[in-house]
Each structure stands twice: as structure tokens, then as C-alpha cells.
Design an enzyme around this catalytic site. Sequence first.
Site, short mmCIF file in Angstrom:
data_model
loop_
_atom_site.label_atom_id
_atom_site.label_comp_id
_atom_site.label_asym_id
_atom_site.label_seq_id
_atom_site.Cartn_x
_atom_site.Cartn_y
_atom_site.Cartn_z
N GLN A 31 38.80 32.58 29.45
CA GLN A 31 37.68 33.32 30.02
C GLN A 31 36.85 33.95 28.91
O GLN A 31 37.34 34.76 28.11
CB GLN A 31 38.16 34.41 30.98
CG GLN A 31 36.98 35.02 31.76
CD GLN A 31 37.37 36.22 32.58
OE1 GLN A 31 37.79 37.24 32.03
NE2 GLN A 31 37.22 36.12 33.89
N TYR A 58 30.22 43.31 33.74
CA TYR A 58 30.11 43.04 32.31
C TYR A 58 28.76 42.39 32.03
O TYR A 58 27.90 42.31 32.91
CB TYR A 58 31.32 42.22 31.85
CG TYR A 58 32.61 42.97 32.05
CD1 TYR A 58 32.86 44.16 31.36
CD2 TYR A 58 33.56 42.55 32.98
CE1 TYR A 58 34.03 44.88 31.56
CE2 TYR A 58 34.74 43.28 33.19
CZ TYR A 58 34.96 44.44 32.48
OH TYR A 58 36.09 45.17 32.67
N GLY A 73 46.04 37.85 41.15
CA GLY A 73 46.14 38.69 39.97
C GLY A 73 47.35 39.59 40.03
O GLY A 73 48.36 39.35 39.39
N ARG A 74 47.27 40.64 40.84
CA ARG A 74 48.34 41.64 40.86
C ARG A 74 49.70 41.02 41.21
O ARG A 74 50.72 41.44 40.67
CB ARG A 74 47.98 42.75 41.84
CG ARG A 74 46.76 43.54 41.39
CD ARG A 74 46.38 44.63 42.37
NE ARG A 74 45.05 45.17 42.04
CZ ARG A 74 44.49 46.19 42.66
NH1 ARG A 74 45.12 46.80 43.63
NH2 ARG A 74 43.29 46.60 42.30
#
Length: 368
Positions: free
Chosen positions: A103, A185, A322-323
Site C-alpha cells: 500500500q 490522507y 482488519g481487526r
Amino acid sequence: MTSTTNVPHLLSPLEKSLSLKNRVVMAPMTRGRAGEERTPNSLMTEYYAQRTGAGLIVSEGTAISLQGYGWSHSPGIYISEQIEAWKEVVNAVHAQGTPIFLQLWHTGRASHSSFQPNNQLPIAPSAIKIEGAQAHTLDGKKPYEIPRALETQEIPRVIEEYRQAAANAKESGFDGVEIHGANGYLIDEFLQSRTNQRTDKYGDSIENRYRFLKEVLEAVLTVWDAGSVGVRLSPNGNFNDMGSPDYRDAFTYIVGQLNNYKLAYLHLVDGLAFGFHELGEPMTIAEFRKIYDGVLIGNCGYDRHSAEQAIASGNADLVAFGRLYISNPDLVDRFANNWKLNPDAEMGIWYSPGAEGYTDFPTYKEGS
């Protein structure tokens, strides 16, 4: 894999722009284990190798330049030592037959002068500060600063940094790259009217706000084939003080434009578990399925049942976790066998140094 799994679509192979053994993606997650050198290490190699049951791994956000860096102990891909160190991670993942994308990350205004060359201010499309959050610096959390707005003539240099980082990722042996256009971002800051108040060709209209992502993407496509490039977007998110009144029109347009490239995938943070701007109804993956023909990854808050439903319905081709991947290195095996998951990791150890809360979670067989 057992034949009695209750998630057969999630565990089925994908044969589209990507060829994957299952539809489970390990989502990109900042974990802060690269040390002050910002360089991958043996601990990171072990972490990624533990999670190779996924059909695809997307690395943590990786800074494309020193100026793009904005989180303590996160890795980069802009110097030779980093390029070499990533090879060990990639080789360990490939040894288990799993592809891995890097990424590409530029934090934009979500950085701090303490990270920047000569303690300069972070850059952004416009001089608008993040409110309601703090930067993760080497000296602890600090208030965000008012960033410096990029001059028009500086933007090609930043685009070139994305291209060079994409080339560096290829040298490291990655199977592709994901352009991080989500979560407030730099690219997301250009895309959204909340953070982009420019009056040049990179601002004002939705078409102009999209221009920066378009030019980054087309620069990266000089290095990689389209089938090895993904893009990540977060139309519903409020992380890093995001959320724009025209979000639905903007992201409908952006995704429509990305549809022209035949990318490896479009990765959408469509779930609301990471925060919702509450400026209207959330945009769903079903809504994007109507305008995007390629591979769609859903992400954020999915469990195995909602992931199975998203893929069975055709709304998603893949689902990123993710988590759940923080505390379950063998997540795919647990899904396949209907095994109980480990308890969620405490947020306090998500970014802590060392193996605790990183590589020390047991597999089901180890814990049973």
C-alpha cells in the site's frame, strides 16, 4: 478446508483480474513495528507469514517518501535499505503461496513537523488543519498543525514519488500495489471538498479534485500493469476529520472514472465501524456495484456471515478484514471450520513495539 463450512462463497477461489485461493483479504493496517529506522524487520516478516491463509495480503500503509511519512515506527519504501528489507517479507509470504500488494501511503496533512525534513510543515492540498485528533509522533501524541498548501508546480514531484515508490515495490518483489486514497490522507484530501479549497486545476470542481488521483494512478501504471494496481477509497469515513457535503456526487464520479482502467480491484471502506461523517445516507457496496464493473473489495466491520452475504449477492468479490486479523492469524481456517475467534485485541497494543499484541496470538490449534 472442510466441506461443511457455512461460508462457501467467501472461501471460493477468485478467477478475475486476480487469481486467488479464496475471497478473504488481509486489510492494510498500521501496526508501528518498523522501528525508528522505518525499515521492515524479522518481526514483521513473522507477522505477515502467520497470516498467509488469506487469498490476498495488502501491506500496512508504507510511506512513499520522507515527506509522506506521518506515523511513528511505520515503514517506508523510498530508500534502498527499505527495498531490500521488504524482500524478506515478500519472500516469506510467497513461500506460503499467497500474493501480497504494497500500500502506497502519503499522509499529507495527517503528519507532523517532527517527521518532516528540517521540521517543515506537512503538505496538503489546502492549509486546513485536522481538528479533533492528534498525530502519533515519536514523542507521543501531539496536536496537528496547519499544513502548507502545495504549490501547483510542486505537484508533479509528489506524483513522481508515487511512481518511484511503485517501482521500488516491484523491485522488492510485491505482486502489485494499492494506492491509498482513503481515510483522510493526501489523495483523499485532494478528492474531498472539505480539505481541497484550491482554485487551480487540482481544485474547485469534482473533476479537478479527482485530477491528482488520476495523475498518480497513471504514473503508477507506467510501472505496473492495471491488473496489478488497486485503489482504496473511503466514501463514508470521518477519520482524520473528513466528510464532505457533496460526498455522494464526488465518489460516484470518482468510481465511475476508475471503472475505465480495468484495475486489479477497487477497495472500499464501505462499513461504518471506523467512523461515519453522518452527512447523509451511507454509500453502500451495492450502490457502487451498479457503477463499477471490476473486482470490488468490501471492508470495515464485516464478520464472516456478512462477508459471505456480500459475496453471495454479487455486491462484493472480496472482503478485507482488519481487526479480526490482528488477533486471529489463522482467520481463514477459523472461518472454514466454524471455529471460535480469539478475543479482539486491545487498542493499546495495536501500535505498541515488540511481539506483544502482534505475533503472539495463538492459532486455534495452539489454543485448543
